[in-house]
Design an enzyme around this catalytic site. Sequence first.
Site, PDB file in Angstrom:
ATOM      1  CG  ASN A  24       1.114  11.191  -6.361  1.00 50.64           C
ATOM      2  OD1 ASN A  24       1.056  10.583  -5.302  1.00 50.64           O
ATOM      3  ND2 ASN A  24       0.250  10.997  -7.343  1.00 50.64           N
ATOM      4  CB  SER A  25       5.810   9.507  -3.372  1.00 49.68           C
ATOM      5  OG  SER A  25       5.955   8.667  -2.248  1.00 49.68           O
ATOM      6  CG  MET A  26       0.498  13.073  -2.739  1.00 45.37           C
ATOM      7  SD  MET A  26       1.486  14.570  -2.896  1.00 45.37           S
ATOM      8  CE  MET A  26       0.640  15.635  -1.770  1.00 45.37           C
ATOM      9  N   GLY A  27       1.895  10.073   0.413  1.00 47.51           N
ATOM     10  CA  GLY A  27       1.975   9.428   1.726  1.00 47.51           C
ATOM     11  C   GLY A  27       0.818   9.766   2.643  1.00 47.51           C
ATOM     12  CG  LEU A  28      -2.267   7.865   2.679  1.00 52.91           C
ATOM     13  CD1 LEU A  28      -2.692   6.680   3.540  1.00 52.91           C
ATOM     14  CD2 LEU A  28      -3.278   8.113   1.586  1.00 52.91           C
ATOM     15  CG  ASN A  88      -7.031   3.988  -1.376  1.00 50.76           C
ATOM     16  OD1 ASN A  88      -6.441   3.012  -1.805  1.00 50.76           O
ATOM     17  ND2 ASN A  88      -6.657   5.210  -1.656  1.00 50.76           N
ATOM     18  CB  CYS A  91      -2.646   3.852  -0.452  1.00 51.63           C
ATOM     19  SG  CYS A  91      -1.977   5.512  -0.351  1.00 51.63           S
ATOM     20  CG  ASN A  93       2.920   6.664  -3.327  1.00 52.79           C
ATOM     21  OD1 ASN A  93       3.831   6.018  -3.831  1.00 52.79           O
ATOM     22  ND2 ASN A  93       2.008   7.273  -4.046  1.00 52.79           N
TER      23      ASN A  93
END
Length: 102
Positions: A24-28, A88, A91, A93
């Site tokens: 995954n590469s959701m990007g918050l 966090n 992160c 991504n």
Amino acid sequence: ALPISYREGNPEPRYSKAPYGSINSMGLPNLGFEFYHSYASETFQGINKHAQKPLFFSISGLTLEESASMARKLAPLAEEGKVILELNLSCPNVPGKPQIGY
């Protein structure tokens, strides 16, 4: 993880199944800190009188100042046991946000 501002996240596709897991590469993607802070505050002020478990906040500011600001605003709720905070620091991504730790 929650940054301070609204984010649409990374362009799709952001999620793919793999033979032994996923990538995954959701990007918050999220509605922004103030939305969730208001929700947490309201949840414990009578809107949801059945809330017996704390809400979990994983904060991830794009700068140290953003992370500190979110932590300060959540501190009163955390002290009352209404939220649990996670900072966090990793992160990968989000373009332009270096990883601080692993």
